[in-house]
Design a protein around this motif. Structure first.
Motif, PDB file in Angstrom:
ATOM      1  N   ARG A 537       1.079  -1.138   0.072  1.00 51.95           N
ATOM      2  CA  ARG A 537       0.041   0.003  -0.014  1.00 51.95           C
ATOM      3  C   ARG A 537       0.826   1.368  -0.116  1.00 51.95           C
ATOM      4  NH1 ARG A 537      -4.306  -1.204   4.958  1.00 51.95           N
ATOM      5  NH2 ARG A 537      -4.973  -3.378   4.161  1.00 51.95           N
ATOM      6  N   VAL A 538       0.549   2.231  -0.821  1.00 54.45           N
ATOM      7  CA  VAL A 538       1.280   3.531  -1.011  1.00 54.45           C
ATOM      8  C   VAL A 538       0.339   4.654  -0.846  1.00 54.45           C
ATOM      9  CG1 VAL A 538       2.910   4.784  -2.252  1.00 54.45           C
ATOM     10  CG2 VAL A 538       2.883   2.476  -2.438  1.00 54.45           C
ATOM     11  N   THR A 539       0.571   5.623  -0.055  1.00 49.77           N
ATOM     12  CA  THR A 539      -0.490   6.415   0.327  1.00 49.77           C
ATOM     13  C   THR A 539       0.323   8.090   0.335  1.00 49.77           C
ATOM     14  OG1 THR A 539      -1.519   5.133   1.858  1.00 49.77           O
ATOM     15  CG2 THR A 539      -2.023   7.463   2.228  1.00 49.77           C
ATOM     16  N   ASP A 540      -0.220   8.753  -0.587  1.00 48.66           N
ATOM     17  CA  ASP A 540       0.041  10.226  -0.770  1.00 48.66           C
ATOM     18  C   ASP A 540       0.031  11.040   0.414  1.00 48.66           C
ATOM     19  OD1 ASP A 540       0.797  12.922  -1.493  1.00 48.66           O
ATOM     20  OD2 ASP A 540      -0.293  12.816  -3.318  1.00 48.66           O
ATOM     21  N   GLN A 541       0.668  11.563   1.251  1.00 48.15           N
ATOM     22  CA  GLN A 541       0.398  12.240   2.719  1.00 48.15           C
ATOM     23  C   GLN A 541       0.509  13.891   2.468  1.00 48.15           C
ATOM     24  OE1 GLN A 541       4.202  10.270   4.653  1.00 48.15           O
ATOM     25  NE2 GLN A 541       2.621   9.837   6.003  1.00 48.15           N
ATOM     26  N   THR A 542       0.040  14.100   1.255  1.00 46.70           N
ATOM     27  CA  THR A 542      -0.070  15.544   1.164  1.00 46.70           C
ATOM     28  C   THR A 542      -0.997  16.405   1.918  1.00 46.70           C
ATOM     29  OG1 THR A 542      -0.786  17.043  -0.644  1.00 46.70           O
ATOM     30  CG2 THR A 542      -1.919  15.066  -0.874  1.00 46.70           C
ATOM     31  N   ALA A 543      -0.753  17.487   2.199  1.00 42.65           N
ATOM     32  CA  ALA A 543      -1.550  18.358   3.102  1.00 42.65           C
ATOM     33  C   ALA A 543      -2.383  19.285   2.352  1.00 42.65           C
ATOM     34  CB  ALA A 543      -0.623  19.129   3.910  1.00 42.65           C
ATOM     35  N   PHE A 544      -2.669  18.881   1.056  1.00 40.49           N
ATOM     36  CA  PHE A 544      -3.367  19.738  -0.102  1.00 40.49           C
ATOM     37  C   PHE A 544      -4.573  19.263   0.016  1.00 40.49           C
ATOM     38  CE2 PHE A 544       0.619  21.144  -2.887  1.00 40.49           C
ATOM     39  CZ  PHE A 544       0.838  21.892  -1.855  1.00 40.49           C
ATOM     40  N   VAL A 545      -4.805  17.920   0.387  1.00 42.28           N
ATOM     41  CA  VAL A 545      -6.147  17.257   0.583  1.00 42.28           C
ATOM     42  C   VAL A 545      -6.575  16.995   1.703  1.00 42.28           C
ATOM     43  CG1 VAL A 545      -7.158  15.220  -0.583  1.00 42.28           C
ATOM     44  CG2 VAL A 545      -5.616  16.186  -1.861  1.00 42.28           C
ATOM     45  N   LYS A 546      -7.756  17.345   2.111  1.00 39.26           N
ATOM     46  CA  LYS A 546      -8.452  16.874   3.448  1.00 39.26           C
ATOM     47  C   LYS A 546      -9.009  15.298   3.286  1.00 39.26           C
ATOM     48  CE  LYS A 546      -8.226  20.822   5.602  1.00 39.26           C
ATOM     49  NZ  LYS A 546      -7.577  20.734   6.886  1.00 39.26           N
ATOM     50  N   ALA A 547      -8.740  14.841   4.265  1.00 39.03           N
ATOM     51  CA  ALA A 547      -8.964  13.164   4.080  1.00 39.03           C
ATOM     52  C   ALA A 547     -10.342  13.156   3.879  1.00 39.03           C
ATOM     53  CB  ALA A 547      -8.704  12.654   5.574  1.00 39.03           C
ATOM     54  N   ALA A 548     -11.241  13.790   4.567  1.00 40.73           N
ATOM     55  CA  ALA A 548     -12.758  13.613   4.462  1.00 40.73           C
ATOM     56  C   ALA A 548     -13.174  14.011   2.926  1.00 40.73           C
ATOM     57  CB  ALA A 548     -13.393  14.529   5.255  1.00 40.73           C
ATOM     58  N   MET A 549     -12.377  14.548   2.107  1.00 45.01           N
ATOM     59  CA  MET A 549     -12.833  14.741   0.765  1.00 45.01           C
ATOM     60  C   MET A 549     -12.094  14.104  -0.208  1.00 45.01           C
ATOM     61  SD  MET A 549     -13.022  19.056   1.067  1.00 45.01           S
ATOM     62  CE  MET A 549     -13.867  19.385  -0.628  1.00 45.01           C
ATOM     63  N   ALA A 550     -11.260  12.922   0.201  1.00 41.92           N
ATOM     64  CA  ALA A 550     -10.369  12.302  -0.755  1.00 41.92           C
ATOM     65  C   ALA A 550     -10.812  10.795  -0.981  1.00 41.92           C
ATOM     66  CB  ALA A 550      -8.885  12.226   0.037  1.00 41.92           C
ATOM     67  N   GLY A 551     -11.720  10.453  -0.251  1.00 42.63           N
ATOM     68  CA  GLY A 551     -12.108   8.985  -0.322  1.00 42.63           C
ATOM     69  C   GLY A 551     -11.061   7.995  -0.254  1.00 42.63           C
ATOM     70  N   ASN A 552     -10.837   7.344  -1.325  1.00 44.20           N
ATOM     71  CA  ASN A 552      -9.678   6.215  -1.194  1.00 44.20           C
ATOM     72  C   ASN A 552      -8.656   6.646  -2.341  1.00 44.20           C
ATOM     73  OD1 ASN A 552     -11.263   5.649  -3.665  1.00 44.20           O
ATOM     74  ND2 ASN A 552     -11.400   3.492  -2.991  1.00 44.20           N
ATOM     75  N   LEU A 553      -8.826   7.929  -3.099  1.00 44.53           N
ATOM     76  CA  LEU A 553      -8.174   8.494  -4.059  1.00 44.53           C
ATOM     77  C   LEU A 553      -6.510   8.606  -3.707  1.00 44.53           C
ATOM     78  CD1 LEU A 553     -10.204  11.218  -5.802  1.00 44.53           C
ATOM     79  CD2 LEU A 553      -9.712   8.898  -6.720  1.00 44.53           C
ATOM     80  N   LEU A 554      -6.121   8.771  -2.577  1.00 48.23           N
ATOM     81  CA  LEU A 554      -4.472   8.927  -2.247  1.00 48.23           C
ATOM     82  C   LEU A 554      -4.033   7.631  -1.980  1.00 48.23           C
ATOM     83  CD1 LEU A 554      -4.801  12.183   0.172  1.00 48.23           C
ATOM     84  CD2 LEU A 554      -4.827  11.967  -2.398  1.00 48.23           C
ATOM     85  N   GLN A 555      -4.763   6.687  -2.024  1.00 45.36           N
ATOM     86  CA  GLN A 555      -4.107   5.408  -1.466  1.00 45.36           C
ATOM     87  C   GLN A 555      -4.108   4.433  -2.789  1.00 45.36           C
ATOM     88  OE1 GLN A 555      -5.361   1.740   1.271  1.00 45.36           O
ATOM     89  NE2 GLN A 555      -4.638   3.447   2.623  1.00 45.36           N
ATOM     90  N   HIS A 556      -2.973   3.806  -3.114  1.00 46.82           N
ATOM     91  CA  HIS A 556      -2.860   2.810  -4.275  1.00 46.82           C
ATOM     92  C   HIS A 556      -2.287   1.540  -3.699  1.00 46.82           C
ATOM     93  CE1 HIS A 556      -2.674   6.580  -6.926  1.00 46.82           C
ATOM     94  NE2 HIS A 556      -4.153   6.258  -6.456  1.00 46.82           N
ATOM     95  N   SER A 557      -2.574   0.483  -4.228  1.00 51.80           N
ATOM     96  CA  SER A 557      -2.061  -0.925  -3.752  1.00 51.80           C
ATOM     97  C   SER A 557      -1.890  -1.959  -4.609  1.00 51.80           C
ATOM     98  CB  SER A 557      -3.231  -1.659  -2.539  1.00 51.80           C
ATOM     99  OG  SER A 557      -4.296  -1.815  -3.101  1.00 51.80           O
ATOM    100  N   ARG A 558      -1.066  -2.832  -4.235  1.00 52.21           N
ATOM    101  CA  ARG A 558      -0.998  -4.184  -5.164  1.00 52.21           C
ATOM    102  C   ARG A 558      -1.188  -5.221  -4.168  1.00 52.21           C
ATOM    103  NH1 ARG A 558      -1.244  -0.662  -8.280  1.00 52.21           N
ATOM    104  NH2 ARG A 558       0.023  -0.376 -10.206  1.00 52.21           N
ATOM    105  N   THR A 559      -1.650  -6.418  -4.672  1.00 52.36           N
ATOM    106  CA  THR A 559      -1.913  -7.896  -3.923  1.00 52.36           C
ATOM    107  C   THR A 559      -1.358  -8.799  -4.601  1.00 52.36           C
ATOM    108  OG1 THR A 559      -3.670  -6.677  -2.677  1.00 52.36           O
ATOM    109  CG2 THR A 559      -3.584  -9.123  -2.593  1.00 52.36           C
ATOM    110  N   TRP A 560      -0.474  -9.729  -4.033  1.00 54.90           N
ATOM    111  CA  TRP A 560      -0.087 -10.813  -4.537  1.00 54.90           C
ATOM    112  C   TRP A 560      -0.680 -12.052  -4.001  1.00 54.90           C
ATOM    113  CZ3 TRP A 560       2.720  -6.574  -4.266  1.00 54.90           C
ATOM    114  CH2 TRP A 560       3.437  -5.992  -5.200  1.00 54.90           C
ATOM    115  N   THR A 561      -0.996 -13.172  -4.465  1.00 55.61           N
ATOM    116  CA  THR A 561      -1.439 -14.394  -3.886  1.00 55.61           C
ATOM    117  C   THR A 561      -0.293 -15.350  -4.058  1.00 55.61           C
ATOM    118  OG1 THR A 561      -3.778 -14.051  -4.468  1.00 55.61           O
ATOM    119  CG2 THR A 561      -3.017 -16.270  -3.922  1.00 55.61           C
ATOM    120  N   ILE A 562       0.205 -15.755  -2.863  1.00 60.68           N
ATOM    121  CA  ILE A 562       1.313 -16.595  -2.781  1.00 60.68           C
ATOM    122  C   ILE A 562       1.018 -18.278  -2.339  1.00 60.68           C
ATOM    123  CG2 ILE A 562       3.660 -16.901  -1.790  1.00 60.68           C
ATOM    124  CD1 ILE A 562       3.681 -14.151  -0.973  1.00 60.68           C
TER     125      ILE A 562
END
Length: 586
Positions: A537-562
């Motif tokens: 999981r990678v999350t943009d920690q910018t102060a330019f966006v309020k968390a309440a207005m961001a939804g899940n836009l600032l967090q991106h992820s990849r998932t592997w099944t092992i």
């Protein structure tokens, strides 16, 4: 290769963006006639890095945009999905009241209908051999055979005059050289193409310098400078026969294109100059002296040299102050003209509204109180403090609505061409109210959200903090793993130019202590669990966006099944590896 073979594997995370090799594609420029029918004016074939760039369904569009719906077909099989091109109907004429003395108050001229409304269709050769624009109550459907267009490309109206933009050939240095380099990873960037008009073949360096000046001005403004890494900035040189732009001379009552009825033309130092340029740059479009325009269809034809563009800017080799907004921003080489481009980019990319209150009778209304036309991100008619969409940005203690002259972010009356009933976030310090200001927190936030939300071209789903295609191993299929060994999982991350991202790896949904790098070495000695889930999981920690207005836009992820399998066979020291033998019957 059929278009269907280019689709991403379903197992990929929804946050991932497909990565494809460049594919040959049709590139067709259409102009809209007075009856709203599309007419092809330019055709060529290009190599597209994103073969689905224009094959999108309906996208959000700002007001003043005409939607042109179409279907593609191949071998008679018509696509089930309806796609659309968006065609700006108007030219924006917004200038500083007194650019020579730094007065950034915006002088508004009512937006005027673009006389040469144009749009581009880019579609892979293997996806279509025909395109059909939908009919309606007022007009019949139109069908164009793309193979036939290719055959008669030399006979189309712009075939002779359209000169494709090319990388700069002259030796350059610094920013000018960097901007001429082919864009990297176009499928995960905002691709901005800068073209020039009124530059002769001997003035390539002049164009490079003007483009570099525009780049410096744009990326000196926050949040553009903070997210410069998310932008591919390319310059394409187009040679003109002569330098500059047309300057129709003043003539009272003029209604044509050879003269200018605007009294401001009286002081034009180049009045009466007419030149032959590649993109038809001219001042006094629609009898507004400062309205400097180029012909949109010619601009889009020239842009075929860099077919993966998302947004276009045009700089004109002329020192007189002027510019325009619309399908793209056009500016002169005047030192204050870059501010026009930055303001217009707030409209065309962020989707922002003007925050000044100069009257504009007949402008389409909006409302955040209900209905089908909600207001743009930076204006509202909602006065209930608990319901205002940017309430997360309110400066504590400010009254709502907020009195004029108050500092901070609140709810100030007067915006969107109305002096009452419409509100803006700050008083008089936003670039959408006066040129030369900075963006207010709400307008700044909307740029960041748009980068991640997408809808501006490619990537359609927005920019990904995990560079698509760099995941190792691929998360598209389960990873076979031999217990007791070490397997590295990694990806390349995209960092904002300023600011930071948070990185965290999770195993079966539990955060792994200390695993905060772009790679993680997985090891398991036991036979169980036999199936593991590893997530980045990678999350943009910018102060330019309020968390309440961001939804899940600032967090991106990849998932592997092992899939955990048996441990590898251990060999005794100096023992030879077992040799497979083939038994042969006597």
């Amino acid at each position: 290769m059929r278009l269907s073979t280019l689709l991403c594997a379903a197992a990929l995370s929804l946050a991932a963006t497909c990565v494809h090799a460049a594919v040959p594609a049709h590139y067709v420029v259409f102009e809209m006639d007075a009856q709203g029918r599309a007419e092809p004016v330019f055709y060529t074939q290009v190599q597209l890095n994103d073969p689905q760039r224009d094959l999108r369904g309906r996208q959000p569009a700002e007001r003043g945009i005409e939607r042109v719906e179409y279907r593609v077909s191949r071998d008679g099989a018509k696509s089930a999905q309806v796609f659309e091109a968006q065609v700006p109907q108007f030219l924006r004429a917004e200038f500083a009241a007194d650019p020579e003395h730094g007065d950034g108050r915006i002088e508004l001229h009512r937006p005027l209908r673009d006389p040469h409304r144009a749009f581009v269709v880019r579609v892979p050769l293997d996806a279509a051999d025909a395109i059909e624009f939908g009919g309606g109550a007022a007009k019949a459907a139109q069908r164009f055979d793309l193979r036939e267009l290719a055959i008669r490309a030399a006979q189309l109206p712009l075939a002779a005059s359209a000169r494709g933009a090319m990388p700069l050939a002259a030796p350059l240095s610094g920013d000018a050289q960097a901007s001429a380099v082919k864009a990297a990873n176009s499928g995960n960037r905002l691709d901005i193409l800068v073209l020039g008009d009124g530059y002769t073949s001997a003035e390539q360096t002049t164009f490079a310098n003007h483009a570099a000046t525009l780049k410096t001005a744009l990326f000196n403004v926050s949040p553009y400078k903070d997210y410069q890494n998310f932008v591919n900035w390319q310059t394409g040189f187009v040679a003109s026969s002569q330098s500059g732009a047309d300057h129709p001379p003043y003539q009272a009552g003029c209604t044509g294109t050879s003269c200018c009825a605007d009294t401001a033309a009286r002081t034009d130092p180049r009045a009466g100059t007419f030149v032959n340029t590649a993109l038809d740059a001219t001042f006094c479009t629609s009898q507004i002296h400062r309205l400097l325009t180029t012909r949109s269809s010619k601009v889009m034809a020239a842009a075929a040299g860099f077919p993966d563009w998302d947004k276009i800017l045009v700089t004109v080799n002329d020192p007189v102050y002027g510019g325009a907004g619309g399908s793209y921003a056009t500016i002169s080489a005047h030192t204050s003209a870059a501010l026009i481009a930055i303001h217009e980019f707030g409209h065309s990319f962020h989707g922002l509204a003007d925050e000044y209150d100069s009257p504009y009778p007949g402008f389409p209304a909006c409302s955040d109180l209900g209905g089908s036309a909600p207001c743009e991100a930076n204006v509202t008619n909602q006065t209930n403090a608990s319901l205002v969409k940017w309430r997360s940005w309110f400066t504590p203690g400010l009254p709502i609505p907020t009195p004029a002259g108050t500092s901070g972010t609140g709810l100030f009356q007067g915006a969107r061409y109305l002096s009452s009933g419409m509100y803006r976030p700050v008083d008089n310090t936003c670039l959408m109210r006066a040129l030369g200001n900075s963006f207010c927190p709400v307008c700044r936030q909307e740029y960041v959200l748009k980068l991640y939300r997408g809808g501006f071209g490619s990537p359609a789903a927005g920019i990904d903090l995990i560079e698509p295609g760099t995941e190792a191993p691929s998360p598209a299929t389960a990873v076979s793993y031999a217990r007791g060994s070490t397997r590295r999982f990694s990806a390349t991350l995209l960092q904002p130019s300023l600011g930071a991202v948070a990185v965290q790896w999770y195993l079966d949904g539990v955060a792994i202590s200390g695993a905060t790098a772009a790679s993680y070495d997985f090891r398991q000695d036991a036979a169980t669990p036999a199936t593991r889930t590893l997530e980045l999981r990678v999350t943009d920690q910018t102060a330019f966006v309020k968390a309440a207005m961001a939804g899940n836009l600032l967090q991106h992820s990849r998932t592997w099944t092992i899939r955990v399998g048996a441990a590898p066979v251990a060999l005794a020291p100096n023992a030879a590896a077992p040799v497979a033998r083939l038994a042969v019957s006597p």
